[in-house]
Scaffold this active site. Structure first.
Site, PDB file in Angstrom:
ATOM      1  N   ARG A   1       0.730 -10.461   4.063  1.00 21.87           N
ATOM      2  CA  ARG A   1      -0.357 -11.299   3.558  1.00 21.87           C
ATOM      3  C   ARG A   1       0.102 -12.700   3.183  1.00 21.87           C
ATOM      4  NH1 ARG A   1      -2.074  -6.568  -0.357  1.00 21.87           N
ATOM      5  NH2 ARG A   1       0.167  -6.251  -0.047  1.00 21.87           N
TER       6      ARG A   1
ATOM      7  N   TYR B   1      -1.256   7.345  10.614  1.00 27.90           N
ATOM      8  CA  TYR B   1      -1.703   7.396  12.006  1.00 27.90           C
ATOM      9  C   TYR B   1      -0.963   8.533  12.729  1.00 27.90           C
ATOM     10  CZ  TYR B   1      -4.064   3.171  10.622  1.00 27.90           C
ATOM     11  OH  TYR B   1      -4.882   2.294   9.956  1.00 27.90           O
TER      12      TYR B   1
ATOM     13  N   CYS C   1      -3.423  -5.977  11.974  1.00 26.81           N
ATOM     14  CA  CYS C   1      -4.627  -5.892  12.807  1.00 26.81           C
ATOM     15  C   CYS C   1      -5.520  -7.106  12.583  1.00 26.81           C
ATOM     16  CB  CYS C   1      -5.439  -4.654  12.435  1.00 26.81           C
ATOM     17  SG  CYS C   1      -4.690  -3.124  12.957  1.00 26.81           S
TER      18      CYS C   1
ATOM     19  N   PRO D   1       3.283  -6.319  11.681  1.00 26.72           N
ATOM     20  CA  PRO D   1       2.032  -6.187  12.426  1.00 26.72           C
ATOM     21  C   PRO D   1       0.831  -6.204  11.486  1.00 26.72           C
ATOM     22  CG  PRO D   1       3.221  -4.086  12.329  1.00 26.72           C
ATOM     23  CD  PRO D   1       4.137  -5.126  11.786  1.00 26.72           C
TER      24      PRO D   1
ATOM     25  N   ARG E   1       8.358   2.042  12.719  1.00 29.44           N
ATOM     26  CA  ARG E   1       7.824   1.886  11.363  1.00 29.44           C
ATOM     27  C   ARG E   1       7.532   3.262  10.797  1.00 29.44           C
ATOM     28  NH1 ARG E   1       3.507  -2.313   8.588  1.00 29.44           N
ATOM     29  NH2 ARG E   1       5.424  -3.358   8.032  1.00 29.44           N
TER      30      ARG E   1
ATOM     31  N   ALA F   1      -0.987  -3.522  15.562  1.00 29.06           N
ATOM     32  CA  ALA F   1      -1.122  -2.184  16.147  1.00 29.06           C
ATOM     33  C   ALA F   1      -1.978  -2.257  17.403  1.00 29.06           C
ATOM     34  CB  ALA F   1      -1.765  -1.239  15.127  1.00 29.06           C
TER      35      ALA F   1
HETATM   36  C1  FMN Z   1      -4.973  -7.620   7.567  1.00 33.44           C
HETATM   37  C2  FMN Z   1      -3.890  -6.575   7.626  1.00 33.44           C
HETATM   38  C3  FMN Z   1      -3.730  -5.809   8.770  1.00 33.44           C
HETATM   39  C4  FMN Z   1      -2.691  -4.856   8.857  1.00 33.44           C
HETATM   40  N1  FMN Z   1      -2.490  -4.199  10.038  1.00 33.44           N
HETATM   41  C5  FMN Z   1      -1.384  -3.438  10.186  1.00 33.44           C
HETATM   42  C6  FMN Z   1      -1.011  -2.939  11.476  1.00 33.44           C
HETATM   43  O1  FMN Z   1      -1.632  -3.239  12.500  1.00 33.44           O
HETATM   44  N2  FMN Z   1       0.076  -2.122  11.546  1.00 33.44           N
HETATM   45  C7  FMN Z   1       0.832  -1.834  10.438  1.00 33.44           C
HETATM   46  O2  FMN Z   1       1.816  -1.105  10.562  1.00 33.44           O
HETATM   47  N3  FMN Z   1       0.531  -2.348   9.225  1.00 33.44           N
HETATM   48  C8  FMN Z   1      -0.528  -3.161   9.091  1.00 33.44           C
HETATM   49  N4  FMN Z   1      -0.779  -3.755   7.885  1.00 33.44           N
HETATM   50  C9  FMN Z   1       0.205  -3.597   6.792  1.00 33.44           C
HETATM   51  C10 FMN Z   1       1.193  -4.771   6.800  1.00 33.44           C
HETATM   52  O3  FMN Z   1       1.986  -4.788   7.980  1.00 33.44           O
HETATM   53  C11 FMN Z   1       2.128  -4.720   5.577  1.00 33.44           C
HETATM   54  O4  FMN Z   1       2.918  -3.564   5.683  1.00 33.44           O
HETATM   55  C12 FMN Z   1       1.354  -4.702   4.265  1.00 33.44           C
HETATM   56  O5  FMN Z   1       0.333  -5.691   4.262  1.00 33.44           O
HETATM   57  C13 FMN Z   1       2.272  -4.920   3.055  1.00 33.44           C
HETATM   58  O6  FMN Z   1       2.948  -6.143   3.173  1.00 33.44           O
HETATM   59  P1  FMN Z   1       2.442  -7.494   2.406  1.00 33.44           P
HETATM   60  O7  FMN Z   1       2.366  -7.175   0.945  1.00 33.44           O
HETATM   61  O8  FMN Z   1       3.516  -8.521   2.721  1.00 33.44           O
HETATM   62  O9  FMN Z   1       1.118  -7.883   2.971  1.00 33.44           O
HETATM   63  C14 FMN Z   1      -1.830  -4.665   7.758  1.00 33.44           C
HETATM   64  C15 FMN Z   1      -2.027  -5.412   6.597  1.00 33.44           C
HETATM   65  C16 FMN Z   1      -3.022  -6.379   6.513  1.00 33.44           C
HETATM   66  C17 FMN Z   1      -3.152  -7.210   5.275  1.00 33.44           C
END
Ligand code: FMN
Length: 358
Positions: A326, A185, A26, A24, A233, A60
């Site tokens: 990302r 949260y 946002c 997920p 999560r 989320a």
């Molecule tokens: C733009 C953005 C929005 C995110 N929104 C959420 C979210 O809505 N819920 C959540 O559990 N984690 C959220 N995260 C965390 C990601 O789900 C993920 O756990 C985190 O980016 C690490 O993984 P990555 O290194 O592959 O990006 C968000 C991360 C990014 C970059």
């Protein structure tokens, strides 16, 4: 040659075409500030599905208006919001991906300015459309307004709100739901002794701190029936000596499994300011720990960016699924790229794009 990344996974009644999923994220793009999905969501999630991911977990999504991080978040507390998500889900399905949604309550980290489009940061004042936040205890997250302590009756109302949003998720066509109990949260705030100093049945022992989450899990399972996967999560650690630790979250995961949770999505941190040793795959050891100690399927997440790195995480038994956040934003076609890198044939490169891969 077979590769674990492309081995289908079945959880209850859902078979996922591969184990490369999108966590997920946002989008802060509910631009009417009413929690309703917009064309951005259709295109964004549709593009990720077209790019070959096995499942995509929609960002989320607030179970009540006050549950949102910002006024630009998605919500699922009314039927209009449900209906706006139907085209998002339908297009993901048309591309062969499973569709999940993360249901969330932001607790003391709610009511903030949007991440972009403003010079301000921190709490959105009530006069500007913000709202009073709630938490297990009246302790502020650094830099944000102090929340109000929830009563037991209000906790029950939030459990019911999770159930109602779950019902609407299934009506919108989602294949599974993820309960957000990470990143500081509301549900994580209850789990962590750093933010939960209650003396009633929801505070104190790990069992008491887990009560709210387990009530949400039970309500969610009752709503979806037996064939729909339910994910949770967690932040496996608060990254502090006196906070939530892997031994506690592994014990909690045993209970989650007993309550019908099918997979734990293992993240870390977010509840307090802490030093986090960020680097490639920096959270996969927590996924491995929970998978082994609780004997439950897990997803690993956090700086997973390369096809061979992702395959290695699965091959070494650290997780059942990899989540690429990302990297999926940089390259929504990561799964197709990974198949090419591993020389693994897949049959879901879109027909419209096949000339690009000849
Ligand atoms: C733009 C953005 C929005 C995110 N929104 C959420 C979210 O809505 N819920 C959540 O559990 N984690 C959220 N995260 C965390 C990601 O789900 C993920 O756990 C985190 O980016 C690490 O993984 P990555 O290194 O592959 O990006 C968000 C991360 C990014 C970059």
């Amino acid at each position: 040659m077979s590769h674990l990344l492309f081995e289908p996974l079945t959880l209850r009644g859902v078979t996922f075409r591969n184990r490369i999923w999108v966590p997920p994220m946002c989008q802060y793009s509910a631009e009417h500030q009413d929690g309703t999905a917009t064309p951005w969501h259709v295109v964004h999630y549709g593009g990720l599905a077209r790019g070959g991911a096995g499942a995509i977990i929609v960002e989320a999504t607030g179970v009540t208006p006050e549950a949102r991080i910002s006024a630009q978040d998605l919500g699922l507390w009314n039927d209009e919001q449900r209906d706006a998500l139907i085209p998002v889900v339908d297009f993901m399905h048309s591309q062969g991906a499973a569709a999940g949604i993360q249901l969330a309550h932001a607790g003391r980290k709610a009511s903030t300015y949007p991440e972009w489009g403003t010079e301000h940061e921190g709490s959105l004042p009530e006069g500007e459309g913000g709202w009073r936040t709630v938490a297990p205890s009246a302790q502020a997250f650094p830099g944000l307004e102090a929340p109000r302590e929830l009563t037991e009756a209000e906790i029950a109302e939030i459990v019911a709100a999770f159930a109602a949003s779950t019902r609407r998720s299934i009506q919108a066509g989602f294949d599974f739901v993820e309960i957000h109990a990470a990143h500081g949260y509301l549900l994580h705030e209850f789990l962590s002794p750093l933010s939960n100093t209650r003396t009633d049945a929801y505070g104190g022992t790990l069992e008491n701190r887990s009560r709210f989450l387990l009530e949400v899990v039970d309500a969610t399972r009752a709503e979806v029936g037996e064939s729909v996967p339910v994910l949770v999560r967690l932040s496996a650690t608060d990254w502090t000596d006196d906070g939530l630790s892997l031994s506690e979250t592994a014990e909690l995961s045993v209970w989650l499994k007993a309550h019908g949770v099918d997979l734990v999505d293992v993240s870390t941190g977010g509840n307090v300011l802490a030093q986090i040793p960020v680097g490639p795959g920096y959270q996969t050891n927590f996924s491995a720990g929970i998978r082994e100690r609780a004997d439950i399927p897990t997803a690993a997440v956090g700086l997973i960016t390369e096809p061979f790195q992702a395959e290695h995480i699965l091959a070494t038994g650290q997780a059942d699924v990899v989540l690429l956040g990302r990297e999926s934003l940089r390259d929504p076609n990561f799964a197709i790229r990974a198949a090419a890198a591993l020389r693994h044939e897949i049959d879901y490169t879109p027909a419209q794009y096949q000339r690009a891969y000849k």
